[in-house]
Design an enzyme around this catalytic site. Structure first.
Site, PDB file in Angstrom:
ATOM      1  N   GLY A 170       0.831  -1.206   0.000  1.00 27.12           N
ATOM      2  CA  GLY A 170       0.000   0.000   0.000  1.00 27.12           C
ATOM      3  C   GLY A 170       0.863   1.252   0.000  1.00 27.12           C
ATOM      4  O   GLY A 170       0.543   2.248  -0.657  1.00 27.12           O
ATOM      5  N   THR A 226       9.800  -7.648 -12.337  1.00 25.78           N
ATOM      6  CA  THR A 226       9.099  -8.907 -12.598  1.00 25.78           C
ATOM      7  C   THR A 226       7.973  -9.084 -11.593  1.00 25.78           C
ATOM      8  O   THR A 226       8.166  -8.882 -10.392  1.00 25.78           O
ATOM      9  CB  THR A 226      10.094 -10.082 -12.517  1.00 25.78           C
ATOM     10  OG1 THR A 226      11.108  -9.866 -13.491  1.00 25.78           O
ATOM     11  CG2 THR A 226       9.408 -11.418 -12.773  1.00 25.78           C
ATOM     12  N   CYS A 228       1.533   0.478  11.983  1.00 30.07           N
ATOM     13  CA  CYS A 228       2.438   0.677  10.849  1.00 30.07           C
ATOM     14  C   CYS A 228       3.504   1.702  11.171  1.00 30.07           C
ATOM     15  O   CYS A 228       4.526   1.762  10.520  1.00 30.07           O
ATOM     16  CB  CYS A 228       1.669   1.154   9.628  1.00 30.07           C
ATOM     17  SG  CYS A 228       0.770  -0.165   8.877  1.00 30.07           S
TER      18      CYS A 228
HETATM   19  N1  PLP Z   1      -2.403   3.392   4.383  1.00 28.12           N
HETATM   20  C1  PLP Z   1      -3.073   3.080   5.495  1.00 28.12           C
HETATM   21  C2  PLP Z   1      -4.322   3.829   5.837  1.00 28.12           C
HETATM   22  C3  PLP Z   1      -2.624   2.050   6.333  1.00 28.12           C
HETATM   23  O1  PLP Z   1      -3.306   1.754   7.445  1.00 28.12           O
HETATM   24  C4  PLP Z   1      -1.450   1.355   5.982  1.00 28.12           C
HETATM   25  C5  PLP Z   1      -0.911   0.302   6.877  1.00 28.12           C
HETATM   26  O2  PLP Z   1      -1.327   0.181   8.008  1.00 28.12           O
HETATM   27  C6  PLP Z   1      -0.787   1.708   4.782  1.00 28.12           C
HETATM   28  C7  PLP Z   1      -1.290   2.738   4.016  1.00 28.12           C
HETATM   29  C8  PLP Z   1       0.451   0.996   4.321  1.00 28.12           C
HETATM   30  O3  PLP Z   1       0.131  -0.239   3.716  1.00 28.12           O
HETATM   31  P1  PLP Z   1       1.274  -1.355   3.540  1.00 28.12           P
HETATM   32  O4  PLP Z   1       1.510  -1.936   4.884  1.00 28.12           O
HETATM   33  O5  PLP Z   1       0.718  -2.349   2.566  1.00 28.12           O
HETATM   34  O6  PLP Z   1       2.462  -0.652   2.991  1.00 28.12           O
END
Ligand code: PLP
Length: 401
Positions: free
Chosen positions: A74, A248, A342
């Site tokens: 993400g 890839t 995160c």
């Molecule tokens: N955006 C939001 C709102 C999130 O909660 C998170 C991860 O918690 C991310 C982006 C990042 O996603 P990823 O862990 O796949 O990089």
């Protein structure tokens, strides 16, 4: 005394991978290891699998196959939008609008863009993380190139007014001859609220999602890019993903993501109802049985803007420290979060709760419970009992009231 259980309530941080996803990925690694770009049969077989997974995502977005780009997470999808849109549209303007409560995957590139001369305006929220729409409307100017507003906030769970912003943006573009793009980081929304660009999210130009929040694999993301938009790619090289993301393809990851997406879509209502029931039970119990709590999420769950996504409940237990409560609950087999996992490697108070106007003491006592379809009522009964014990014990030791 109840028997010890294991209760996973940190689903906004990550989810348990579906067994079907693990099986599909194992099969891909064993049997479909060809490079999708190879011209021989093994390449074609892998390519076919990637195509099927892409189709699974197009179903959720309501878009066509060429509008889906697979990424490594993400974060990469978010970074691609901010840096790529700013770069490809630099002649159209230098203004970007986002919110004060975005994930660092948006806020960090936004800060970098500021240091490169772009102007970024951060829209604020109220005490339940509801976006200040008047501020957002007033912030839009003719040199705005991008608006980026998340679908669901990862800490409070608040559903953001993405469809309302899309309508306003379209009207503004029509009236002023501008081409402002709207992006939504739907990492927390995907699989819990509808994000279909032909229906609820009509007018949204770019959407980021992530595999591991919907019981898919970690290290997989995707980006919806409306046909006709030109974004400068972040990764350049072999020209995979229509030159939008070279490298890839991670075929096992892509296949796993597609499988998770199929399962999420097929049982959408049942999954969301299970999360909502678990959340409601815990919310009612906390309100009835504990004093001096602050419910930071909107209390009502639903998919409408301003309500709370059924997957999240954020509560401040006043007179406690979230970190201590977290570790006490962990000893009872219950896994929660004090803020955005995160960014847990970054010390300091949550920027989201601070933007919501919470005082330091309220932020210190905040716990995020986040639910999945696997949570049961028995688990919630157990969790409520253990939360009560942990909070009462902490307050007694800390002589709170
Ligand atoms: N955006 C939001 C709102 C999130 O909660 C998170 C991860 O918690 C991310 C982006 C990042 O996603 P990823 O862990 O796949 O990089």
């Amino acid at each position: 005394m109840s028997e010890k259980m294991s209760v996973y309530l940190d689903n906004s941080a990550t989810t348990r991978q579906y067994d079907q996803v693990t099986d599909a990925m194992a099969e891909a690694m064993r049997d479909f290891f060809g490079n999708p770009s190879s011209l021989h049969r093994m390449g074609l077989e892998a390519e076919k699998k990637v195509r099927a997974a892409r189709k699974s995502l197009t179903g959720a977005f309501g878009c066509s196959e060429e509008e889906v780009i697979f990424t490594s997470c993400g974060t990469e999808a978010d970074n691609t939008v901010l840096m790529g849109a700013a770069s490809s549209r630099r002649r159209a303007g230098k203004k970007i609008i986002t919110t004060a409560v975005e994930h660092p995957a948006i806020l960090e590139p936004a800060r970098r863009l500021e240091s490169m001369g772009y102007q970024v305006e951060y829209i604020g929220v109220d005490k339940n993380c509801r976006l200040n729409m008047d501020h957002l409307r007033a912030a839009i100017t003719d040199d705005t190139i991008l608006i980026s507003v998340m679908g669901v906030n990862n800490e409070a769970g608040t559903v953001m007014p993405v469809s309302e912003i899309a309508r306003f943006k379209d009207e503004y573009n029509k009236a002023n001859g501008t081409q402002i793009w709207l992006h939504s980081d739907a990492v927390q929304a995907f699989g819990k609220i509808p994000v279909n660009v032909k229906k609820q999210w009509q007018g949204v130009d770019l959407i980021s999602v992530s595999g591991h929040k919907i019981h898919g694999p970690k290290g997989m993301g995707a980006l919806y890019v409306r046909k006709g938009l030109n974004i400068e790619p972040f990764m350049i090289g072999g020209g995979q993903e229509r030159h939008m993301r070279s490298g890839t393809e991670n075929t096992p990851g892509i296949i796993g993501f597609g499988t998770a997406c199929d399962l999420a879509v097929a049982n959408f209502e049942g999954r969301v109802a299970a999360m909502a029931a678990a959340r409601q039970y815990l919310l009612d119990g906390i309100k009835a049985e504990l004093k001096d709590v602050l419910i930071n999420s909107p209390e009502e769950a639903g998919s409408e803007a301003g309500l709370c996504c059924p997957s999240v409940l954020n509560v401040s237990f006043l007179g406690t420290r979230g970190e201590v409560i977290l570790h006490t609950l962990e000893q009872d087999g219950i896994y929660v979060s004090t803020g955005s996992a995160c960014s847990s490697n970054k010390k300091g108070r949550s920027h989201v709760l601070a933007a919501m106007g919470l005082k330091d003491k309220e932020i210190e006592g905040a716990i995020r419970f986040s639910f999945s379809e696997f949570n049961t009522q028995a688990e919630m009964e157990y969790t409520l009992e253990k939360v009560k014990q942990a909070v009462t014990r902490f307050r007694r030791l800390g002589s709170f009231r």
